[in-house]
Motif scaffolding. Structure first.
Motif, mmCIF file in Angstrom:
data_model
loop_
_atom_site.group_PDB
_atom_site.id
_atom_site.type_symbol
_atom_site.label_atom_id
_atom_site.label_comp_id
_atom_site.label_asym_id
_atom_site.label_seq_id
_atom_site.Cartn_x
_atom_site.Cartn_y
_atom_site.Cartn_z
ATOM 1 N N LEU A 63 -14.458 48.181 -26.630
ATOM 2 C CA LEU A 63 -14.624 46.642 -27.365
ATOM 3 C C LEU A 63 -14.741 46.511 -28.819
ATOM 4 N N VAL A 64 -14.096 47.475 -29.665
ATOM 5 C CA VAL A 64 -14.174 47.282 -30.705
ATOM 6 C C VAL A 64 -13.077 46.643 -31.449
ATOM 7 N N GLY A 65 -13.298 45.548 -31.975
ATOM 8 C CA GLY A 65 -11.976 44.945 -32.573
ATOM 9 C C GLY A 65 -11.760 43.601 -31.869
ATOM 10 N N PRO A 66 -10.924 42.648 -31.931
ATOM 11 C CA PRO A 66 -10.726 41.278 -31.580
ATOM 12 C C PRO A 66 -10.805 41.571 -29.891
ATOM 13 N N LYS A 67 -11.311 40.711 -29.129
ATOM 14 C CA LYS A 67 -11.178 40.809 -27.600
ATOM 15 C C LYS A 67 -10.231 40.310 -27.150
ATOM 16 N N LEU A 68 -9.651 40.471 -25.991
ATOM 17 C CA LEU A 68 -8.527 39.716 -25.310
ATOM 18 C C LEU A 68 -9.269 38.906 -24.322
ATOM 19 N N PRO A 69 -8.699 37.662 -24.119
ATOM 20 C CA PRO A 69 -9.572 36.883 -23.124
ATOM 21 C C PRO A 69 -9.473 37.079 -21.736
ATOM 22 N N VAL A 70 -8.565 37.751 -21.180
ATOM 23 C CA VAL A 70 -8.545 38.166 -19.789
ATOM 24 C C VAL A 70 -9.045 39.448 -19.632
ATOM 25 N N LEU A 71 -8.712 40.475 -20.326
ATOM 26 C CA LEU A 71 -9.190 41.956 -19.778
ATOM 27 C C LEU A 71 -10.351 42.141 -20.465
ATOM 28 N N PRO A 72 -11.113 43.279 -20.195
ATOM 29 C CA PRO A 72 -12.497 43.758 -20.651
ATOM 30 C C PRO A 72 -12.153 44.662 -21.822
ATOM 31 N N VAL A 73 -10.971 44.671 -22.236
ATOM 32 C CA VAL A 73 -10.955 45.471 -23.639
ATOM 33 C C VAL A 73 -10.384 44.595 -24.793
ATOM 34 N N SER A 74 -10.550 45.411 -25.874
ATOM 35 C CA SER A 74 -9.987 44.845 -27.313
ATOM 36 C C SER A 74 -8.419 44.977 -27.341
ATOM 37 N N VAL A 75 -7.992 44.120 -28.362
ATOM 38 C CA VAL A 75 -6.384 44.387 -28.605
ATOM 39 C C VAL A 75 -6.281 45.860 -29.140
ATOM 40 N N PRO A 76 -6.820 46.406 -29.804
ATOM 41 C CA PRO A 76 -6.254 47.940 -30.170
ATOM 42 C C PRO A 76 -6.503 48.823 -29.060
ATOM 43 N N THR A 77 -7.372 48.639 -28.213
ATOM 44 C CA THR A 77 -7.522 49.464 -26.980
ATOM 45 C C THR A 77 -6.274 49.160 -25.963
ATOM 46 N N PHE A 78 -5.986 47.820 -25.914
ATOM 47 C CA PHE A 78 -4.948 47.495 -24.734
ATOM 48 C C PHE A 78 -3.728 48.330 -25.624
ATOM 49 N N ILE A 79 -3.177 48.009 -26.770
ATOM 50 C CA ILE A 79 -1.927 48.580 -27.298
ATOM 51 C C ILE A 79 -2.081 50.114 -27.320
ATOM 52 N N ALA A 80 -3.162 50.603 -27.506
ATOM 53 C CA ALA A 80 -3.305 52.243 -27.341
ATOM 54 C C ALA A 80 -2.990 52.637 -25.975
ATOM 55 N N ALA A 81 -3.460 51.927 -24.939
ATOM 56 C CA ALA A 81 -3.390 52.270 -23.200
ATOM 57 C C ALA A 81 -2.112 51.974 -23.062
ATOM 58 N N MET A 82 -1.315 51.045 -23.547
ATOM 59 C CA MET A 82 0.118 50.886 -23.202
ATOM 60 C C MET A 82 0.995 51.736 -23.570
ATOM 61 N N ALA A 83 0.511 52.404 -24.906
ATOM 62 C CA ALA A 83 1.602 53.323 -25.670
ATOM 63 C C ALA A 83 1.291 54.605 -24.905
ATOM 64 N N PHE A 84 0.038 54.829 -24.618
ATOM 65 C CA PHE A 84 -0.279 56.324 -23.814
ATOM 66 C C PHE A 84 0.328 56.225 -22.405
ATOM 67 N N GLY A 85 0.391 54.955 -21.680
ATOM 68 C CA GLY A 85 0.909 54.796 -20.389
ATOM 69 C C GLY A 85 2.197 55.027 -20.595
ATOM 70 N N HIS A 86 3.011 54.517 -21.336
ATOM 71 C CA HIS A 86 4.558 54.747 -21.661
ATOM 72 C C HIS A 86 4.700 56.262 -21.928
ATOM 73 N N ILE A 87 3.901 57.012 -22.747
ATOM 74 C CA ILE A 87 4.141 58.284 -22.919
ATOM 75 C C ILE A 87 3.925 59.049 -21.525
ATOM 76 N N ILE A 88 3.022 58.768 -20.804
ATOM 77 C CA ILE A 88 2.710 59.405 -19.431
ATOM 78 C C ILE A 88 3.597 59.039 -18.476
ATOM 79 N N GLY A 89 4.209 57.843 -18.471
ATOM 80 C CA GLY A 89 5.366 57.579 -17.721
ATOM 81 C C GLY A 89 6.642 57.994 -17.954
ATOM 82 N N ILE A 90 6.891 58.266 -19.042
ATOM 83 C CA ILE A 90 8.203 59.070 -19.458
ATOM 84 C C ILE A 90 8.083 60.508 -18.925
ATOM 85 N N GLY A 91 6.957 61.084 -19.241
ATOM 86 C CA GLY A 91 6.765 62.519 -18.788
ATOM 87 C C GLY A 91 6.983 62.571 -17.247
#
Length: 83
Positions: free
Chosen positions: A44-72
């Motif tokens: 929760l470091v940084g601006p919070k997302l209103p719906v999810l229990p994570v912050s914006v930077p955590t969300f972006i990082a998770a989506m990027a890493f999820g795409h990398i794992i998915g491509i693998g």
């Protein structure tokens, strides 16, 4: 240098054309990584997302890493002939 890249590119398996199966694999892996991102030390470091229990930077990082794992996963399944 360019010849080394050409040799490496020759050993990479051909990627499949996009289809709904590829989209589902990448989407599911991104969602799984997003769910796992709530377990990190400071999600929760940084601006919070209103719906999810994570912050914006955590969300972006998770989506990027999820795409990398998915491509693998897609490349691995293509390499063994399952996709």
């Amino acid at each position: 240098m360019l010849s080394n890249l050409m040799v490496a590119a020759a050993s990479v398996p051909a990627t499949p054309a996009w289809n709904p199966t590829v989209g589902i694999i990448i989407s599911v892996s991104s969602i799984v990584i997003l769910l796992l991102s709530t377990r990190i030390e400071k999600p929760l470091v940084g601006p919070k997302l209103p719906v999810l229990p994570v912050s914006v930077p955590t969300f972006i990082a998770a989506m990027a890493f999820g795409h990398i794992i998915g491509i693998g996963i897609v490349l691995g399944l293509t390499n063994i002939g399952r996709l």
